[in-house]
Design a protein around this motif. Sequence first.
Motif, PDB file in Angstrom:
ATOM      1  N   GLY A   1       0.830  -1.198   0.000  1.00  0.00           N
ATOM      2  CA  GLY A   1       0.000   0.000   0.000  1.00  0.00           C
ATOM      3  C   GLY A   1       0.858   1.239   0.000  1.00  0.00           C
ATOM      4  N   VAL A   2       0.234   2.391   0.174  1.00  0.00           N
ATOM      5  CA  VAL A   2       0.950   3.662   0.258  1.00  0.00           C
ATOM      6  C   VAL A   2       0.324   4.515   1.354  1.00  0.00           C
ATOM      7  N   LEU A   3       1.106   5.446   1.871  1.00  0.00           N
ATOM      8  CA  LEU A   3       0.607   6.443   2.814  1.00  0.00           C
ATOM      9  C   LEU A   3       0.496   7.782   2.086  1.00  0.00           C
ATOM     10  N   HIS A   4      -0.642   8.462   2.274  1.00  0.00           N
ATOM     11  CA  HIS A   4      -0.865   9.762   1.662  1.00  0.00           C
ATOM     12  C   HIS A   4      -0.724  10.845   2.727  1.00  0.00           C
ATOM     13  N   PHE A   5      -0.142  11.983   2.344  1.00  0.00           N
ATOM     14  CA  PHE A   5       0.152  13.051   3.289  1.00  0.00           C
ATOM     15  C   PHE A   5      -0.627  14.315   2.946  1.00  0.00           C
ATOM     16  N   ILE A   6      -1.017  15.038   3.997  1.00  0.00           N
ATOM     17  CA  ILE A   6      -1.763  16.290   3.848  1.00  0.00           C
ATOM     18  C   ILE A   6      -1.075  17.349   4.704  1.00  0.00           C
TER      19      ILE A   6
ATOM     20  N   GLY B   1      19.505  10.382  11.107  1.00  0.00           N
ATOM     21  CA  GLY B   1      19.450  11.740  11.632  1.00  0.00           C
ATOM     22  C   GLY B   1      19.083  12.773  10.590  1.00  0.00           C
ATOM     23  N   ARG B   2      18.858  12.348   9.352  1.00  0.00           N
ATOM     24  CA  ARG B   2      18.541  13.289   8.273  1.00  0.00           C
ATOM     25  C   ARG B   2      17.115  13.796   8.403  1.00  0.00           C
ATOM     26  N   THR B   3      16.956  15.124   8.262  1.00  0.00           N
ATOM     27  CA  THR B   3      15.625  15.722   8.283  1.00  0.00           C
ATOM     28  C   THR B   3      15.039  15.699   6.874  1.00  0.00           C
ATOM     29  N   TYR B   4      13.801  15.273   6.770  1.00  0.00           N
ATOM     30  CA  TYR B   4      13.174  15.121   5.455  1.00  0.00           C
ATOM     31  C   TYR B   4      12.613  16.456   4.962  1.00  0.00           C
ATOM     32  N   GLU B   5      12.839  16.724   3.671  1.00  0.00           N
ATOM     33  CA  GLU B   5      12.262  17.908   3.053  1.00  0.00           C
ATOM     34  C   GLU B   5      10.779  17.687   2.771  1.00  0.00           C
ATOM     35  N   TRP B   6      10.070  18.789   2.614  1.00  0.00           N
ATOM     36  CA  TRP B   6       8.657  18.723   2.247  1.00  0.00           C
ATOM     37  C   TRP B   6       8.557  18.847   0.723  1.00  0.00           C
ATOM     38  N   ASP B   7       7.620  18.132   0.127  1.00  0.00           N
ATOM     39  CA  ASP B   7       7.472  18.181  -1.333  1.00  0.00           C
ATOM     40  C   ASP B   7       6.030  18.486  -1.705  1.00  0.00           C
TER      41      ASP B   7
ATOM     42  N   ARG C   1       6.711  20.960  -9.561  1.00  0.00           N
ATOM     43  CA  ARG C   1       7.167  20.288  -8.344  1.00  0.00           C
ATOM     44  C   ARG C   1       8.063  21.231  -7.548  1.00  0.00           C
ATOM     45  N   ILE C   2       7.789  21.320  -6.231  1.00  0.00           N
ATOM     46  CA  ILE C   2       8.567  22.188  -5.341  1.00  0.00           C
ATOM     47  C   ILE C   2       8.983  21.381  -4.123  1.00  0.00           C
ATOM     48  N   GLN C   3      10.254  21.461  -3.760  1.00  0.00           N
ATOM     49  CA  GLN C   3      10.741  20.859  -2.525  1.00  0.00           C
ATOM     50  C   GLN C   3      11.204  21.970  -1.596  1.00  0.00           C
ATOM     51  N   VAL C   4      10.855  21.837  -0.323  1.00  0.00           N
ATOM     52  CA  VAL C   4      11.109  22.892   0.650  1.00  0.00           C
ATOM     53  C   VAL C   4      11.861  22.324   1.836  1.00  0.00           C
ATOM     54  N   ALA C   5      12.976  22.976   2.177  1.00  0.00           N
ATOM     55  CA  ALA C   5      13.646  22.677   3.444  1.00  0.00           C
ATOM     56  C   ALA C   5      12.958  23.543   4.487  1.00  0.00           C
ATOM     57  N   MET C   6      12.045  22.957   5.209  1.00  0.00           N
ATOM     58  CA  MET C   6      11.114  23.723   6.030  1.00  0.00           C
ATOM     59  C   MET C   6      11.797  24.327   7.258  1.00  0.00           C
ATOM     60  N   PRO C   7      11.689  25.654   7.455  1.00  0.00           N
ATOM     61  CA  PRO C   7      12.200  26.248   8.693  1.00  0.00           C
ATOM     62  C   PRO C   7      11.432  25.682   9.894  1.00  0.00           C
ATOM     63  N   ALA C   8      12.143  25.361  10.948  1.00  0.00           N
ATOM     64  CA  ALA C   8      11.465  24.745  12.097  1.00  0.00           C
ATOM     65  C   ALA C   8      12.260  24.985  13.372  1.00  0.00           C
TER      66      ALA C   8
ATOM     67  N   VAL D   1      -4.215  22.823   4.814  1.00  0.00           N
ATOM     68  CA  VAL D   1      -3.770  23.987   4.057  1.00  0.00           C
ATOM     69  C   VAL D   1      -3.110  23.498   2.770  1.00  0.00           C
ATOM     70  N   LEU D   2      -2.979  24.403   1.805  1.00  0.00           N
ATOM     71  CA  LEU D   2      -2.384  24.061   0.503  1.00  0.00           C
ATOM     72  C   LEU D   2      -3.050  22.811  -0.087  1.00  0.00           C
ATOM     73  N   GLY D   3      -4.363  22.777   0.003  1.00  0.00           N
ATOM     74  CA  GLY D   3      -5.109  21.598  -0.413  1.00  0.00           C
ATOM     75  C   GLY D   3      -5.052  21.309  -1.893  1.00  0.00           C
ATOM     76  N   ASP D   4      -4.686  22.295  -2.720  1.00  0.00           N
ATOM     77  CA  ASP D   4      -4.593  22.053  -4.161  1.00  0.00           C
ATOM     78  C   ASP D   4      -3.210  21.567  -4.571  1.00  0.00           C
ATOM     79  N   TRP D   5      -2.332  21.336  -3.587  1.00  0.00           N
ATOM     80  CA  TRP D   5      -1.011  20.753  -3.833  1.00  0.00           C
ATOM     81  C   TRP D   5      -0.955  19.365  -3.229  1.00  0.00           C
ATOM     82  N   GLU D   6      -0.319  18.427  -3.964  1.00  0.00           N
ATOM     83  CA  GLU D   6      -0.193  17.054  -3.467  1.00  0.00           C
ATOM     84  C   GLU D   6       1.234  16.787  -3.013  1.00  0.00           C
ATOM     85  N   SER D   7       1.356  15.959  -1.974  1.00  0.00           N
ATOM     86  CA  SER D   7       2.664  15.486  -1.528  1.00  0.00           C
ATOM     87  C   SER D   7       2.847  14.047  -1.976  1.00  0.00           C
ATOM     88  N   ASP D   8       4.091  13.675  -2.205  1.00  0.00           N
ATOM     89  CA  ASP D   8       4.371  12.330  -2.707  1.00  0.00           C
ATOM     90  C   ASP D   8       3.888  11.264  -1.719  1.00  0.00           C
ATOM     91  N   PRO D   9       3.175  10.248  -2.223  1.00  0.00           N
ATOM     92  CA  PRO D   9       2.793   9.140  -1.344  1.00  0.00           C
ATOM     93  C   PRO D   9       4.011   8.301  -0.980  1.00  0.00           C
TER      94      PRO D   9
END
Length: 314
Positions: free
Chosen positions: A159-164, A198-204, A211-218, A258-266
């Motif tokens: 299967g796959v996991l979907h992200f929102i 220990g690697r932090t995952y980028e948001w896509d 396609r946009i990938q973001v190194a999210m400030p946190a 939020v950003l509901g018209d954008w999809e993240s990779d499953p």
Amino acid sequence: MNKLQAMEVFIQVVDAGGFTRAAENMQLPKATVSTLVQALETSLSVKLLNRTTRHVSITSDGAAYYEHCVRILADVREAEESLSRTRLSPSGRLRVDAPTALASELIIPALPDFFARFPDIELELGCSDRPVDLIEEGVDCAIRGGELGDVNLIARRVGVLHFITCASPSYLAMYGTPQHPNDLKQHRGVNFFSAKTGRTYEWDFTRDGERIQVAMPAHLAVNDSNAYTAAGLAGLGLAQMTQFMLEPLIEQGKMVEVLGDWESDPLPIHVIYPPNRHLSAKVRVFVEWVADMFINHPATQQQGVRRPDQGTAP
């Protein structure tokens, strides 16, 4: 020569008192029965039977060998019957490892069905977002999301996991709602880092071929899915949460998409297990059961493929 068949023929000849009757009982040509006994004697370099034109008698060596044959074939039949029973009703201890959120939200609620089918299995379910070493830690099989680092393991995609992307109402009231992934540079997020590397995952984000990938400030990064959910609920930042974890929180008004018209990779889900030549019945039935559960669950149905260079997320 099939040694077990030859032993069975030898027993039948002794029990029947001759080749003709043994051949009739086994529905084999008499020549085949005679050939198998001769081949057995040749392989053992021992005469098992005394033959005359009218009579067959067993030698002293043959009598001793006869007793061994009876015990060996009885053991073989017992082993086959035992395996047959095990296939019908597997039993014993089964150690399985699964990510915390998948275990608590999807697997455990479905376990009554598993135990109804297989009541003799004793399941030990390890719940952790840390990838375990199956061989070293004695784990029979594991459920994993994302990249599979060990090529020596057998993996079955189930299967796959979907992200929102989402945030708590308190966060949005304080910082506003992003309208585009580029707006995230002015926001803060809750990040997830690999317990192994220990690697932090980028948001896509993907929309209409862009396609946009973001190194999210946190200010906060965690490596546990329950902690990740708690951080999002506490208003500590935007979050990318799994669909099955987020939907109840949206219904309860605790989180907002939020950003509901954008999809993240499953993210693909695999069941993995060591490459044993003969997979035990209890592992086999669990793998089949969990695969069927994920494939048919609306939150994990396979609707896309995640690129292999991306790793596990919460």
